[in-house]
Design an enzyme around this catalytic site. Structure first.
Site, mmCIF file in Angstrom:
data_model
loop_
_atom_site.group_PDB
_atom_site.id
_atom_site.type_symbol
_atom_site.label_atom_id
_atom_site.label_comp_id
_atom_site.label_asym_id
_atom_site.label_seq_id
_atom_site.Cartn_x
_atom_site.Cartn_y
_atom_site.Cartn_z
ATOM 1 N N ASP A 112 0.806 -1.226 0.000
ATOM 2 C CA ASP A 112 0.000 0.000 0.000
ATOM 3 C C ASP A 112 0.836 1.272 0.000
ATOM 4 O OD1 ASP A 112 -2.643 1.515 0.617
ATOM 5 O OD2 ASP A 112 -1.265 2.124 2.220
ATOM 6 N N ASP A 138 0.584 8.893 -5.057
ATOM 7 C CA ASP A 138 -0.473 9.882 -5.288
ATOM 8 C C ASP A 138 -0.721 10.786 -4.094
ATOM 9 O OD1 ASP A 138 -1.862 8.043 -3.691
ATOM 10 O OD2 ASP A 138 -2.927 7.188 -5.401
ATOM 11 N N ASP A 162 1.814 7.141 -0.408
ATOM 12 C CA ASP A 162 0.770 6.237 -0.896
ATOM 13 C C ASP A 162 1.004 5.865 -2.356
ATOM 14 O OD1 ASP A 162 -1.925 5.042 -0.186
ATOM 15 O OD2 ASP A 162 -2.440 6.137 -2.009
ATOM 16 N N ASP A 216 0.800 4.824 -6.137
ATOM 17 C CA ASP A 216 -0.156 5.057 -7.224
ATOM 18 C C ASP A 216 -0.225 3.796 -8.088
ATOM 19 O OD1 ASP A 216 -1.705 5.852 -9.324
ATOM 20 O OD2 ASP A 216 -0.334 7.418 -10.050
ATOM 21 N N ASP A 223 -1.746 -7.439 2.895
ATOM 22 C CA ASP A 223 -2.104 -6.463 3.919
ATOM 23 C C ASP A 223 -2.956 -5.339 3.335
ATOM 24 O OD1 ASP A 223 -1.624 -5.355 6.674
ATOM 25 O OD2 ASP A 223 -0.803 -3.704 5.494
ATOM 26 N N HIS A 237 -7.508 -0.646 0.861
ATOM 27 C CA HIS A 237 -6.920 0.640 0.454
ATOM 28 C C HIS A 237 -6.290 0.576 -0.938
ATOM 29 C CE1 HIS A 237 -7.425 1.818 4.653
ATOM 30 N NE2 HIS A 237 -6.862 0.669 4.974
ATOM 31 N N GLU A 281 -6.384 -9.224 3.680
ATOM 32 C CA GLU A 281 -6.950 -8.619 4.883
ATOM 33 C C GLU A 281 -7.769 -7.407 4.458
ATOM 34 O OE1 GLU A 281 -6.446 -5.326 8.061
ATOM 35 O OE2 GLU A 281 -4.918 -5.661 6.533
ATOM 36 N N GLY A 302 -23.194 -14.041 28.442
ATOM 37 C CA GLY A 302 -24.246 -15.045 28.335
ATOM 38 C C GLY A 302 -25.516 -14.549 27.687
ATOM 39 N N ASP A 321 -28.613 -20.559 24.124
ATOM 40 C CA ASP A 321 -27.556 -20.729 25.129
ATOM 41 C C ASP A 321 -26.691 -21.960 24.914
ATOM 42 O OD1 ASP A 321 -28.357 -18.455 26.693
ATOM 43 O OD2 ASP A 321 -30.037 -19.654 27.415
#
Length: 484
Positions: free
Chosen positions: A105, A162, A201, A203, A232, A236, A262, A301, A405
């Site tokens: 990224d 960028d 970041d 591009d 990762d 993004h 992810e 619970g 339960d």
């Protein structure tokens, strides 16, 4: 013979740099194999901006795996290149696959600053410009002087990015988009457009960037012999980039390259939409399931266990679901902290390890502990559940998710795995007994609970059913065990 796959994330956020993780791992290989681990997700192995203390997510040089004197160190936080490759070879000899953590990224720790014209944008609305364009001092020149062009002579400048979050001229932190650039599309819609995360970041619309990253990935696979990737922060990065990138790298290397991304979003519809965008070239971590575990563990619970799988990849798209209980991002002190309560860990791990859906991933911090927060490991518990997955969790599955339960399921076992088959019953409130079908092939057989809830055996009736008991707020796993 078919074996259940089992991944382990072999690191946690606060682990020390000494002894080196790669050397510890090499000594751990046979133990991991014995308890049923079939693959390891290892942390980022390349040099980060913080040198020996960088966990690998502050990416500086993708080609420096602990080989060059850069950022004040030759080795990375986890060891040297040789130690890394030696550990991978040892894992392969034991039949364990290796997935490399890939962080594409951003880049951090530039070698020089450039003067770049940029516009400041609102951090919570990335489409809203704040003020007029201006020239800023941007740390965007990456020349890697310590590597001197070995493996790749590609150097990075502001055209390959960028945006950035720091103006060195004014010593001001803000989100700046470079003039002539646009935020990438096909990213998460949080903050309007969640292209920008941190650092410089990248591009992904730049063709030179794309070709260099494909070249790097092919080099990495050839050099390390890893079997796949953990990607990762894919929310993004444009979906079309990873769609094309993974296809290109597979063609280049001729390798299958299992890959899991992810994408941190609790809405399963967002995750399935992303899978469609990338043509299902990768699996995804089941973030919604993690949040179900977390909320259940906090509810004392009051959670309706019948809904524990609702809205999850495990239920909606199990073949693409990598299931987990916690990871390095959810552990205490992290930005996504949502650590599942201790009492619920045995229940959560039973769900991901003993059901047929999904590809489970065990967290190092749960297995060996997190000394930073004085959290003890659950090695004994997890060894038991992982062994059960390897030896017993086979055959048709029958669900009894029918009580708020107390829920359960059974696996009938198969002919390939001797004495396989099991029954799981769990409760987040009062305990109880569930009558469940496990198969007529077990009629007259005796089962016992390996988790210590019940000290007695039960006998399967002629219809293939048994009355399986569990204590309050716990899990019982019943397997065939004939009395001596």
């Amino acid at each position: 013979m078919f074996e259940n796959g089992l991944m382990m994330q072999y690191f946690e956020w606060y682990m020390k740099s000494e002894p080196s993780l790669w050397s510890v791992l090499k000594k751990d290989v046979e133990k991991l194999k014995k308890c049923g681990v079939t693959s390891l997700w290892l942390p980022p192995a390349y040099k980060g901006a913080a040198g020996i203390e960088d966990r690998g997510y502050g990416v500086y040089d993708l080609y420096d795996l602990g080989e060059f004197d850069q950022k004040g160190t030759v080795r990375t936080k986890y060891g040297t290149k040789k130690e890394y490759i030696d550990a991978i070879e040892a894992l392969h000899k034991a039949g364990i696959n290796v997935y490399a953590d890939v962080v594409l990224d951003h880049k951090i720790g530039a070698d020089a600053m450039e003067e770049v014209t940029a516009q400041e944008f609102n951090g919570s609305n990335r489409y809203q410009m704040v003020g007029e364009g201006k020239t800023i001092g941007a740390w965007t020149s990456f020349t890697f002087p310590g590597r001197k062009g070995k493996y790749s002579d590609f150097t990075w400048n502001w055209n390959h990015f960028d945006g950035i979050d720091w103006d060195q001229d004014k010593l001001t932190k803000a989100i700046y988009k470079f003039t002539g650039k646009e935020w990438n599309n096909e990213v998460d819609l949080e903050n309007g457009n969640y292209d920008y995360l941190m650092g410089a970041d990248i591009d992904f619309n730049n063709r030179d960037v794309y070709e260099e990253l494909v070249k790097w990935a092919a080099w990495y696979i050839d050099t390390t012999k890893v079997d796949g990737f953990r990607l990762d922060a894919v929310k993004h990065i444009p979906a079309s980039f990873y769609r094309d990138f993974l296809n290109a790298v597979r063609e280049e290397t001729g390798e299958e390259l299992f890959t899991v991304g992810e994408y941190w979003n609790g809405d399963v519809n967002v995750l399935t939409a992303y899978l469609n965008q990338i043509n299902s070239e990768a699996s995804l971590f089941d973030v919604p399931l993690h949040y179900n575990f977390y909320h259940c563990s906090k509810a004392g619970g009051a959670y309706d266990l019948r809904t524990i799988l609702d809205g999850t990849l495990m239920k909606v798209c199990p073949v693409k679901a990598v299931t987990f209980v916690d990871n390095h991002d959810t552990q205490p002190g992290q930005s996504l902290e949502s650590f599942v309560e201790d009492w619920f860990k045995p229940l959560a791990y039973s769900i991901i390890l003993l059901r047929e859906e999904g590809y489970p991933c065990v967290f190092y911090g749960d297995y060996k502990g997190i000394p930073h927060d004085k959290i003890k490991g659950k090695k004994q518990l997890l060894d038991k559940l992982m062994k059960l997955r390897a030896t017993k969790a086979y055959g048709p599955q029958h669900d009894y998710l029918d009580d708020p339960d107390c829920i359960g399921w059974t696996r009938e076992g198969d002919e390939e795995h001797k004495d396989s088959g099991l029954a799981v019953v769990m409760s987040d409130g009062k305990g109880g007994t569930k009558r469940m079908y496990i198969g007529t092939q077990f009629a007259g057989a005796h089962f016992s609970d390996v988790m210590g809830n019940a000290k007695y055996n039960i006998k399967i009736d002629e219809d293939g059913c048994g009355n399986f008991y569990v204590n309050r707020g716990s899990v019982a796993v019943w397997v065939r065990r004939e009395p001596k």
